[in-house]
Design a protein around this motif. Structure first.
Motif, short mmCIF file in Angstrom:
data_model
loop_
_atom_site.label_atom_id
_atom_site.label_comp_id
_atom_site.label_asym_id
_atom_site.label_seq_id
_atom_site.Cartn_x
_atom_site.Cartn_y
_atom_site.Cartn_z
N PRO A 103 26.17 55.25 -75.17
CA PRO A 103 25.51 55.25 -73.86
C PRO A 103 25.33 53.84 -73.29
CG PRO A 103 23.90 55.69 -75.57
CD PRO A 103 25.25 55.65 -76.23
N CYS A 104 25.58 52.85 -74.11
CA CYS A 104 25.40 51.46 -73.67
C CYS A 104 26.71 50.82 -73.23
CB CYS A 104 24.78 50.62 -74.79
SG CYS A 104 23.25 51.34 -75.39
N ASN A 105 27.80 51.58 -73.23
CA ASN A 105 29.10 51.05 -72.86
C ASN A 105 29.39 51.42 -71.40
OD1 ASN A 105 31.83 50.47 -72.50
ND2 ASN A 105 32.37 51.12 -74.57
N THR A 108 31.90 54.26 -70.60
CA THR A 108 31.49 55.65 -70.80
C THR A 108 31.23 56.33 -69.46
OG1 THR A 108 30.47 55.09 -72.91
CG2 THR A 108 29.74 57.13 -71.89
N TYR A 109 30.75 55.60 -68.48
CA TYR A 109 30.38 56.14 -67.18
C TYR A 109 31.44 55.91 -66.11
CZ TYR A 109 25.98 55.91 -69.69
OH TYR A 109 25.01 56.05 -70.65
N ASP A 110 32.26 54.89 -66.28
CA ASP A 110 33.30 54.55 -65.29
C ASP A 110 34.53 55.41 -65.56
OD1 ASP A 110 34.78 53.37 -63.29
OD2 ASP A 110 35.21 51.55 -64.45
N ASP A 111 34.53 56.60 -65.03
CA ASP A 111 35.56 57.59 -65.34
C ASP A 111 36.95 57.16 -64.89
OD1 ASP A 111 36.46 60.13 -66.32
OD2 ASP A 111 36.50 60.86 -64.25
N ASN A 112 37.08 56.62 -63.69
CA ASN A 112 38.41 56.26 -63.18
C ASN A 112 38.81 54.82 -63.50
OD1 ASN A 112 36.74 54.87 -61.46
ND2 ASN A 112 37.44 55.94 -59.60
N ARG A 113 38.00 54.12 -64.27
CA ARG A 113 38.28 52.76 -64.75
C ARG A 113 38.60 51.77 -63.62
NH1 ARG A 113 36.09 54.34 -69.03
NH2 ARG A 113 37.27 54.96 -70.84
N ASP A 114 37.85 51.91 -62.52
CA ASP A 114 38.07 50.99 -61.41
C ASP A 114 37.10 49.81 -61.41
OD1 ASP A 114 35.74 52.30 -60.70
OD2 ASP A 114 36.41 52.80 -58.66
N GLY A 115 36.27 49.71 -62.44
CA GLY A 115 35.34 48.60 -62.56
C GLY A 115 34.03 48.82 -61.84
N GLU A 120 28.99 59.80 -57.91
CA GLU A 120 29.75 60.99 -58.28
C GLU A 120 30.15 60.99 -59.76
OE1 GLU A 120 30.42 59.17 -55.48
OE2 GLU A 120 29.51 60.61 -54.10
N GLU A 121 30.43 59.80 -60.30
CA GLU A 121 30.77 59.71 -61.72
C GLU A 121 29.57 60.05 -62.60
OE1 GLU A 121 34.39 56.50 -61.93
OE2 GLU A 121 32.41 55.71 -61.39
N LEU A 122 28.39 59.63 -62.20
CA LEU A 122 27.18 60.01 -62.94
C LEU A 122 26.88 61.51 -62.78
CD1 LEU A 122 24.67 57.05 -62.42
CD2 LEU A 122 26.05 57.58 -64.42
N HIS A 123 27.12 62.04 -61.61
CA HIS A 123 26.92 63.49 -61.39
C HIS A 123 27.87 64.31 -62.25
CE1 HIS A 123 24.79 63.25 -57.20
NE2 HIS A 123 24.12 62.64 -58.16
N LYS A 150 29.87 46.09 -63.31
CA LYS A 150 29.74 45.86 -64.76
C LYS A 150 28.54 44.97 -65.08
CE LYS A 150 33.80 46.02 -67.37
NZ LYS A 150 35.00 45.46 -67.99
N GLU A 151 28.37 43.90 -64.31
CA GLU A 151 27.28 42.96 -64.55
C GLU A 151 25.93 43.63 -64.36
OE1 GLU A 151 29.76 42.33 -62.21
OE2 GLU A 151 31.01 41.27 -63.66
N GLU A 152 25.82 44.47 -63.32
CA GLU A 152 24.57 45.19 -63.06
C GLU A 152 24.25 46.12 -64.23
OE1 GLU A 152 24.09 46.14 -58.42
OE2 GLU A 152 25.97 46.88 -59.27
N PHE A 153 25.27 46.85 -64.69
CA PHE A 153 25.06 47.82 -65.77
C PHE A 153 24.55 47.11 -67.03
CE2 PHE A 153 26.40 50.13 -69.53
CZ PHE A 153 25.88 51.38 -69.29
N TYR A 154 25.24 46.05 -67.45
CA TYR A 154 24.85 45.38 -68.68
C TYR A 154 23.52 44.64 -68.56
CZ TYR A 154 29.24 46.68 -70.83
OH TYR A 154 30.28 47.40 -71.35
#
Length: 170
Positions: A103-105, A108-115, A120-123, A150-154
């Motif tokens: 859950p810390c990666n 895991t949440y970026d489904d389409n790998r666009d950065g 919608e990905e969280l939904h 990415k920076e915001e997430f980490y």
């Protein structure tokens, strides 16, 4: 004489129950017997043909048949055999699958790998709930841009995701 013998054998085989030594008319009607008798005669040419087929089916998808035909030219044909139907069995088991993801990666949440993680990905992961919207707002510290970089997430994951607290301390 040959024609008469073949005709008697043919008709006897059509009316005889193969497994019970009884005539078909006296056998149990719940058993799946079928009897087919066919014939034709042309008076202008004098040609005629008589034929029949007896079929016995059992509970499994299969059957046994025998029969034949004879005509006025003394041509005859006998047939017998088995027919089977093979079916695929339906699936009767269900599998319980548990996926373990980090859950810390970010990926895991970026489904389409666009950065970027969009709402919608969280939904798609958590469902369309108010708590999902709250999670998105808490991770999106740059308010108003509509995505989590990415920076915001980490920066925010160790603060608001319970499983990431241990990771931040190490």
């Amino acid at each position: 004489m040959k024609i008469t013998c073949v005709l008697v054998i043919l008709l006897s085989s059509c009316f005889w129950s193969a497994d019970s030594n009884e005539w078909l008319a006296d056998s149990d009607e719940s058993r799946p017997h079928t009897l087919e008798v066919r014939g034709n005669y042309d008076f202008t040419t004098g040609y005629g043909r008589l034929g029949g087929r007896y079929t016995y089916s059992w509970d499994d998808p299969g059957s046994f048949y025998m029969g034949g035909s004879i005509d006025t030219n003394a041509d005859w044909r006998l047939e017998f055999g088995f027919e089977f139907e093979i079916r695929k069995k339906s699936v009767q088991w269900h599998y319980n699958i548990t996926l373990r993801v980090d859950p810390c990666n970010f990926h895991t949440y970026d489904d389409n790998r666009d950065g970027a993680i969009v709402k919608e990905e969280l939904h798609a992961i958590f469902g369309n709930h108010e708590k999902t919207d709250d999670l998105f707002k808490d991770l999106d510290i740059t308010t108003g841009d509509g995505y989590i970089a990415k920076e915001e997430f980490y920066a925010m994951a160790p603060v608001i995701i319970a499983e990431c607290l241990d990771t931040a301390e190490k």
